[in-house]
Write a protein that holds these residues in place. Structure first.
Motif, mmCIF file in Angstrom:
data_model
loop_
_atom_site.group_PDB
_atom_site.id
_atom_site.type_symbol
_atom_site.label_atom_id
_atom_site.label_comp_id
_atom_site.label_asym_id
_atom_site.label_seq_id
_atom_site.Cartn_x
_atom_site.Cartn_y
_atom_site.Cartn_z
ATOM 1 N N PRO A 134 0.811 -1.227 0.000
ATOM 2 C CA PRO A 134 0.000 0.000 0.000
ATOM 3 C C PRO A 134 0.844 1.277 0.000
ATOM 4 C CG PRO A 134 -0.836 -1.555 1.616
ATOM 5 C CD PRO A 134 0.431 -2.145 1.081
ATOM 6 N N ALA A 135 1.953 1.281 0.737
ATOM 7 C CA ALA A 135 2.770 2.498 0.771
ATOM 8 C C ALA A 135 3.393 2.745 -0.604
ATOM 9 C CB ALA A 135 3.863 2.360 1.839
ATOM 10 N N GLU A 143 9.017 -4.721 -7.205
ATOM 11 C CA GLU A 143 8.339 -5.539 -6.184
ATOM 12 C C GLU A 143 8.915 -6.955 -6.244
ATOM 13 O OE1 GLU A 143 6.064 -5.532 -3.551
ATOM 14 O OE2 GLU A 143 6.470 -7.679 -3.622
ATOM 15 N N LYS A 144 9.279 -7.451 -5.091
ATOM 16 C CA LYS A 144 9.931 -8.765 -4.988
ATOM 17 C C LYS A 144 9.015 -9.920 -5.398
ATOM 18 C CE LYS A 144 10.544 -10.215 -0.857
ATOM 19 N NZ LYS A 144 10.861 -10.442 0.546
ATOM 20 N N ARG A 194 -0.340 -11.513 -3.529
ATOM 21 C CA ARG A 194 0.452 -12.226 -2.526
ATOM 22 C C ARG A 194 -0.182 -11.962 -1.140
ATOM 23 N NH1 ARG A 194 0.543 -7.874 -0.425
ATOM 24 N NH2 ARG A 194 2.187 -6.344 -0.157
ATOM 25 N N GLN A 239 -0.684 -10.906 2.723
ATOM 26 C CA GLN A 239 -0.163 -9.939 3.694
ATOM 27 C C GLN A 239 -1.194 -9.817 4.829
ATOM 28 O OE1 GLN A 239 1.896 -8.608 5.532
ATOM 29 N NE2 GLN A 239 2.898 -6.985 4.347
ATOM 30 N N ILE A 240 -0.706 -9.526 6.008
ATOM 31 C CA ILE A 240 -1.612 -9.273 7.140
ATOM 32 C C ILE A 240 -1.908 -7.766 7.171
ATOM 33 C CG2 ILE A 240 0.253 -8.937 8.842
ATOM 34 C CD1 ILE A 240 -3.174 -10.597 9.491
ATOM 35 N N GLY A 241 -3.013 -7.380 7.854
ATOM 36 C CA GLY A 241 -3.375 -5.950 7.930
ATOM 37 C C GLY A 241 -4.664 -5.687 7.171
ATOM 38 N N SER A 252 -7.920 -4.751 8.290
ATOM 39 C CA SER A 252 -8.985 -3.845 8.712
ATOM 40 C C SER A 252 -8.528 -2.422 8.417
ATOM 41 C CB SER A 252 -9.232 -4.033 10.218
ATOM 42 O OG SER A 252 -10.431 -3.409 10.577
ATOM 43 N N ARG A 275 -5.991 -8.795 1.873
ATOM 44 C CA ARG A 275 -4.905 -7.944 1.394
ATOM 45 C C ARG A 275 -4.372 -8.373 0.029
ATOM 46 N NH1 ARG A 275 -1.861 -4.721 4.818
ATOM 47 N NH2 ARG A 275 -0.513 -4.560 3.001
ATOM 48 N N VAL A 291 15.252 -5.869 -4.565
ATOM 49 C CA VAL A 291 16.284 -4.831 -4.437
ATOM 50 C C VAL A 291 17.215 -5.212 -3.298
ATOM 51 C CG1 VAL A 291 16.713 -2.394 -3.975
ATOM 52 C CG2 VAL A 291 14.713 -3.077 -5.329
ATOM 53 N N SER A 349 9.481 -1.092 1.388
ATOM 54 C CA SER A 349 9.533 -2.557 1.342
ATOM 55 C C SER A 349 9.144 -3.224 2.663
ATOM 56 C CB SER A 349 10.899 -3.036 0.841
ATOM 57 O OG SER A 349 11.926 -2.592 1.684
ATOM 58 N N ASP A 368 5.742 0.635 6.624
ATOM 59 C CA ASP A 368 6.406 -0.189 7.646
ATOM 60 C C ASP A 368 7.932 -0.116 7.573
ATOM 61 O OD1 ASP A 368 3.974 -0.978 8.573
ATOM 62 O OD2 ASP A 368 4.302 -3.134 8.304
ATOM 63 N N GLY A 399 -2.008 0.594 10.525
ATOM 64 C CA GLY A 399 -0.857 0.289 9.669
ATOM 65 C C GLY A 399 -1.018 0.765 8.239
ATOM 66 N N VAL A 400 -2.118 0.393 7.604
ATOM 67 C CA VAL A 400 -2.309 0.796 6.209
ATOM 68 C C VAL A 400 -2.571 2.303 6.135
ATOM 69 C CG1 VAL A 400 -3.733 0.469 4.145
ATOM 70 C CG2 VAL A 400 -3.032 -1.509 5.502
HETATM 71 P P1 FAD Z 1 3.976 -4.143 3.020
HETATM 72 O O1 FAD Z 1 2.525 -4.316 2.977
HETATM 73 O O2 FAD Z 1 4.778 -5.081 3.846
HETATM 74 O O3 FAD Z 1 4.529 -4.153 1.544
HETATM 75 C C1 FAD Z 1 5.917 -4.178 1.298
HETATM 76 C C2 FAD Z 1 6.171 -4.800 -0.063
HETATM 77 O O4 FAD Z 1 7.568 -4.723 -0.346
HETATM 78 C C3 FAD Z 1 5.818 -6.276 -0.126
HETATM 79 O O5 FAD Z 1 4.945 -6.506 -1.204
HETATM 80 C C4 FAD Z 1 7.157 -6.987 -0.294
HETATM 81 O O6 FAD Z 1 7.067 -8.137 -1.105
HETATM 82 C C5 FAD Z 1 7.992 -5.911 -0.962
HETATM 83 N N1 FAD Z 1 9.435 -6.070 -0.712
HETATM 84 C C6 FAD Z 1 10.036 -6.433 0.455
HETATM 85 N N2 FAD Z 1 11.365 -6.461 0.301
HETATM 86 C C7 FAD Z 1 11.623 -6.104 -0.988
HETATM 87 C C8 FAD Z 1 12.821 -5.961 -1.741
HETATM 88 N N3 FAD Z 1 14.030 -6.180 -1.202
HETATM 89 N N4 FAD Z 1 12.710 -5.599 -3.044
HETATM 90 C C9 FAD Z 1 11.497 -5.366 -3.605
HETATM 91 N N5 FAD Z 1 10.336 -5.500 -2.932
HETATM 92 C C10 FAD Z 1 10.392 -5.849 -1.633
HETATM 93 N N6 FAD Z 1 -2.697 -2.694 9.405
HETATM 94 C C11 FAD Z 1 -3.956 -2.273 9.216
HETATM 95 O O7 FAD Z 1 -4.159 -1.240 8.579
HETATM 96 N N7 FAD Z 1 -5.013 -2.985 9.707
HETATM 97 C C12 FAD Z 1 -4.862 -4.112 10.429
HETATM 98 O O8 FAD Z 1 -5.851 -4.727 10.830
HETATM 99 C C13 FAD Z 1 -3.531 -4.551 10.696
HETATM 100 N N8 FAD Z 1 -3.295 -5.677 11.399
HETATM 101 C C14 FAD Z 1 -2.005 -6.072 11.630
HETATM 102 C C15 FAD Z 1 -1.752 -7.187 12.438
HETATM 103 C C16 FAD Z 1 -0.445 -7.556 12.725
HETATM 104 C C17 FAD Z 1 -0.180 -8.729 13.607
HETATM 105 C C18 FAD Z 1 0.640 -6.819 12.173
HETATM 106 C C19 FAD Z 1 2.067 -7.220 12.466
HETATM 107 C C20 FAD Z 1 0.392 -5.737 11.361
HETATM 108 C C21 FAD Z 1 -0.908 -5.343 11.094
HETATM 109 N N9 FAD Z 1 -1.177 -4.228 10.298
HETATM 110 C C22 FAD Z 1 -2.454 -3.795 10.136
HETATM 111 C C23 FAD Z 1 -0.080 -3.476 9.683
HETATM 112 C C24 FAD Z 1 0.061 -3.739 8.169
HETATM 113 O O9 FAD Z 1 0.335 -5.104 7.950
HETATM 114 C C25 FAD Z 1 1.207 -2.883 7.626
HETATM 115 O O10 FAD Z 1 1.274 -1.643 8.293
HETATM 116 C C26 FAD Z 1 1.086 -2.600 6.123
HETATM 117 O O11 FAD Z 1 1.029 -3.785 5.385
HETATM 118 C C27 FAD Z 1 2.272 -1.743 5.668
HETATM 119 O O12 FAD Z 1 2.240 -1.530 4.291
HETATM 120 P P2 FAD Z 1 3.597 -1.285 3.498
HETATM 121 O O13 FAD Z 1 3.205 -0.967 2.094
HETATM 122 O O14 FAD Z 1 4.453 -0.338 4.240
HETATM 123 O O15 FAD Z 1 4.377 -2.678 3.556
#
Ligand code: FAD
Length: 496
Positions: free
Chosen positions: A16-17, A36-37, A42, A44-46, A48, A111, A135, A169, A306, A318-319
Motif C-alpha cells: 500500500p505504501a 516488487e519482490k 500475494r 499480507q496481514i493488515g 482492517s 490484502r 532490491v 519494502s 512499515d 498500519g495501512v
Molecule cells: P507491506 O505491505 O509489507 O509491503 C511491502 C512490499 O515490499 C511487499 O509486497 C514486499 O514483497 C515488498 N518487498 C520487500 N522487500 C523487498 C525488496 N528487497 N525488493 C522489492 N520488494 C520488496 N494494518 C492495518 O491497517 N489494519 C490491520 O488490521 C492490521 N493488522 C495487523 C496485524 C499484525 C499482527 C501486524 C504485524 C500488522 C498489522 N497491520 C495492520 C499493519 C500492516 O500489515 C502494515 O502496516 C502494512 O502492510 C504496511 O504496508 P507497506 O506498504 O508499508 O508494507
C-alpha cells in the motif's frame, strides 16, 4: 550487470505504501519505477482499514472506484470488549462530523486482493511496475542516494538510477538503515501476534455493526476478529511479550489454547472450522513489529510505511500510516521535482507530519492498554492526545478513523459535496445507489458533483462554504508548508 534508464523515482516495494506513492508521483507526470519482490496477488496481514485510506487517499490516487467494485465488507466502526466494562462497547465512524454520511465507512479486505488493486492502479496512473524484482542495495554518490541494485526474476542483476529512491519494502526491508539513524523497537509494545483464518464463525448481532472489527481483551492479551466475507474471518491473538512461551511450539495448538482462554472468541468460533489450505491455510506468528527509524530521509532517499515505523495493530493504523506517509512523501517529491520547494524543506515537512501522526497513535495506544479504565476515559484521552475541539467521543472516533490530523485530503470529498450540494438531485441519487449496503459506490464517485467538489476542495473554498466547520490547513511549524489545493504537493502557507 544491466543498466537501465534513469527514473525520477524508484519505489522499492509495491504494498500500500509503495503503490500509493507511485500513483501520486506518476499522476504529476513524473517517471516512476516500482520494483516488487513478489508476484501479486500475494498474502499480507493488515486487513482492517480506516475511512481516511478509502475516502481520502485512495480517491486521490484514483483507486477508489476499483475498490468500490471489489465487494469488500463495509466496516462502519469497531466493537470492543476492552477495559473495565464487562459488556462490549462500540463506536461508529459516522459519529464524527468529519466522516458523516458516505465517508463514514472503510473496508475489511483480503490484502492479496486489495494490494493488487492498488498496484494495478499505480500502473494505470503511469508508473512502470516490475514484479519478481528484489532490491538488494542502494547506489550512493557522496551523501546522496542515486539509485538501486536489484535482481530480476531470471536472476539477472540490474542497476537503475533515480532522483529519489523510496523504500516502501515493509517491516522486512533490507534498505531502511541506508537512510541513517537506527530502528528503535518500542519497549512498551513488545507483543507477539499469532493468527489464522476460519470459515463460518459467528457475526455481531447488530446489522449495522456486523462487519465491525471486534477486539476482545483477555488475560494473556487480546484477539482481533475481522470478517473478510460472509463466511471467512481473520482471527489473531496479540500476546504480551512476557507470555511468549504460550506462542512457542506448534502454532495451531497455541492458537487453539489461546482461543480457549477467551470465552467470547470461543463462542464466536464454536460453529467454525479453521482454513487449512491456500494462502489462509497456515497459522502465522509475528513479533517485534512496533518500532520506528530515527531518521526518515537523507538526500535522495525516503522511508514510507512499515519500512519507517509501525505500532501495535489494535486500531488498524498500519495501512493508514503507510498510505498517509506515501501521500506526504509524494507531495515532497512532486514539489522538489517541480522546482517549487527546496529538498530540505520538503523532506522536513514530510518527516514532521509523519512523526506527528505516528505519535498520536502511539501516545493514545499506551493509555488504551490501561485495562482498568472504561471507555469514557479512553475517549477523554483521545481528546487530550489530539488536542481537538470536539467532544471526547468525536475525538476518539476521529483518531481511530485516521482523520484527526485535520487534513482535508484524508476526509474525502463527499462530505464536502454533501454539505455544498445537499439538495442536488444528482448527488442524492448517487447516494441512493449505495443504500443497499453493498458497497456499490461507483455511481457516486462518478458523479460530476463529487468530482467538481474534489477539484474545488481547496482550503479557501472549504472555508467559504463550510464556515467554521471547515478545518483550515495550517502549517505545523513556523515557516512550514501546507498541502496544495489538489493535495499533490506543498505550497507555502499564506502570510498572516
Ligand atoms: P507491506 O505491505 O509489507 O509491503 C511491502 C512490499 O515490499 C511487499 O509486497 C514486499 O514483497 C515488498 N518487498 C520487500 N522487500 C523487498 C525488496 N528487497 N525488493 C522489492 N520488494 C520488496 N494494518 C492495518 O491497517 N489494519 C490491520 O488490521 C492490521 N493488522 C495487523 C496485524 C499484525 C499482527 C501486524 C504485524 C500488522 C498489522 N497491520 C495492520 C499493519 C500492516 O500489515 C502494515 O502496516 C502494512 O502492510 C504496511 O504496508 P507497506 O506498504 O508499508 O508494507
Amino acid at each position: 550487470m544491466e543498466k537501465s534508464k534513469e527514473f525520477d523515482v524508484v519505489v522499492v516495494g509495491g504494498g500500500p505504501a509503495g503503490s500509493t506513492l507511485a500513483a501520486l508521483v506518476a499522476k504529476q507526470g513524473n517517471s516512476v519505477l516500482v520494483l516488487e519482490k513478489e508476484f501479486f496477488p500475494r498474502y499480507q496481514i493488515g486487513e482492517s482499514l480506516l475511512p481516511s485510506t478509502i475516502h481520502g487517499i485512495c480517491r486521490l490516487t484514483g483507486a477508489a472506484d476499483e475498490l468500490a467494485k471489489a465487494g469488500f465488507p463495509l466496516k462502519r466502526g469497531g466493537t470492543f470488549r476492552w477495559g473495565a466494562s464487562e459488556e462490549p462497547w462500540a463506536f461508529d465512524f459516522a459519529t464524527s462530523p468529519k466522516m458523516a454520511g458516505p465517508t463514514s465507512t472503510a473496508y475489511q479486505v483480503e490484502r492479496s486482493k486489495f494490494d493488487k488493486i492498488l498496484l494495478d492502479n499505480a500502473r494505470r496512473q503511469g508508473a512502470e511496475v516490475q514484479e519478481g524484482c528484489s532490491v538488494a542495495d542502494v547506489i550512493e554518490d557522496g551523501d546522496r542516494v542515486t539509485g538501486v541494485r536489484y535482481t530480476d526474476d531470471a536472476g539477472v542483476p540490474h542497476e537503475v538510477s533515480a532522483k529519489f529512491v523510496v523504500d516502501a519494502s515493509g517491516n522486512k526491508s533490507r534498505l531502511f538503515n541506508k537512510v541513517g539513524g537506527k530502528r528503535e523497537y518500542s519497549e512498551f509494545f513488545r507483543s507477539l501476534a499469532l493468527f489464522g483464518y476460519f470459515e463460518n464463525g459467528k457475526r455481531l448481532p447488530q446489522p449495522n455493526r456486523r462487519n465491525n472489527i471486534l477486539c476482545v481483551a483477555f488475560k494473556s492479551g487480546w484477539f482481533w476478529y475481522i470478517p473478510l466475507s460472509d463466511t471467512l474471518t481473520s482471527v489473531g491473538a496479540v500476546v504480551r511479550r512476557e507470555l511468549a512461551e504460550k506462542v512457542q511450539g506448534d502454532p495451531e495448538k497455541a492458537l487453539y489454547a489461546l482461543i480457549d482462554e477467551c470465552p467470547m472468541i470461543s463462542d464466536y468460533l464454536s460453529p467454525a472450522t479453521r482454513v487449512t489450505e491456500g494462502q489462509y491455510g497456515e497459522v502465522r506468528v509475528r513479533k517485534d513489529y512496533s518500532y520506528h527509524q530515527t531518521a526518515f530521509w537523507r538526500p535522495g532517499m525516503m522511508l514510507v510505511g512499515d519500512a519507517a515505523c509501525f505500532v501495535d495493530p489494535v486500531f488498524s493504523s498500519g495501512v493508514h500510516l503507510a498510505t498517509y506517509s506515501a501521500l506526504l512523501a509524494a507531495r515532497s517529491i512532486n514539489s522538489v521535482l517541480a522546482g517549487t520547494v527546496e529538498e530540505k524543506a520538503a523532506m522536513q515537512e514530510f518527516e514532521t507530519r509523519y512523526r506527528k501522526e505516528y505519535g498520536v497513535f502511539y501516545e493514545f495506544l499506551i493509555s488504551f492498554y490501561e485495562m482498568h479504565r472504561d471507555e469514557d476515559s479512553y475517549f477523554w484521552q483521545a481528546k487530550k492526545v489530539t488536542r481537538a475541539e470536539r467532544t471526547e467521543l468525536e475525538s476518539f472516533v476521529e483518531l481511530v478513523g485516521g482523520v484527526s490530523s485535520g487534513e482535508t485530503a484524508l476526509t474525502g470529498a463527499e462530505e464536502l459535496a454533501e454539505r455544498l450540494h445537499g439538495n442536488s438531485a444528482e448527488f442524492s441519487s448517487a447516494i441512493g445507489a449505495m443504500a443497499a449496503d453493498k458497497g456499490e459506490w461507483a455511481p457516486m464517485l462518478q458523479s460530476t458533483v463529487v468530482r467538481s467538489a474534489m477539484v474545488e476542495g481547496s482550503k479557501v473554498q472549504m472555508q467559504a462554504q463550510l464556515g467554521e466547520d471547515a478545518e483550515e490547513e495550517t502549517p505545523l511549524f513556523h515557516g512550514g508548508l501546507i498541502p496544495s489545493p489538489d493535495g499533490l504537493s506543498w505550497v507555502p502557507a499564506p502570510v498572516e
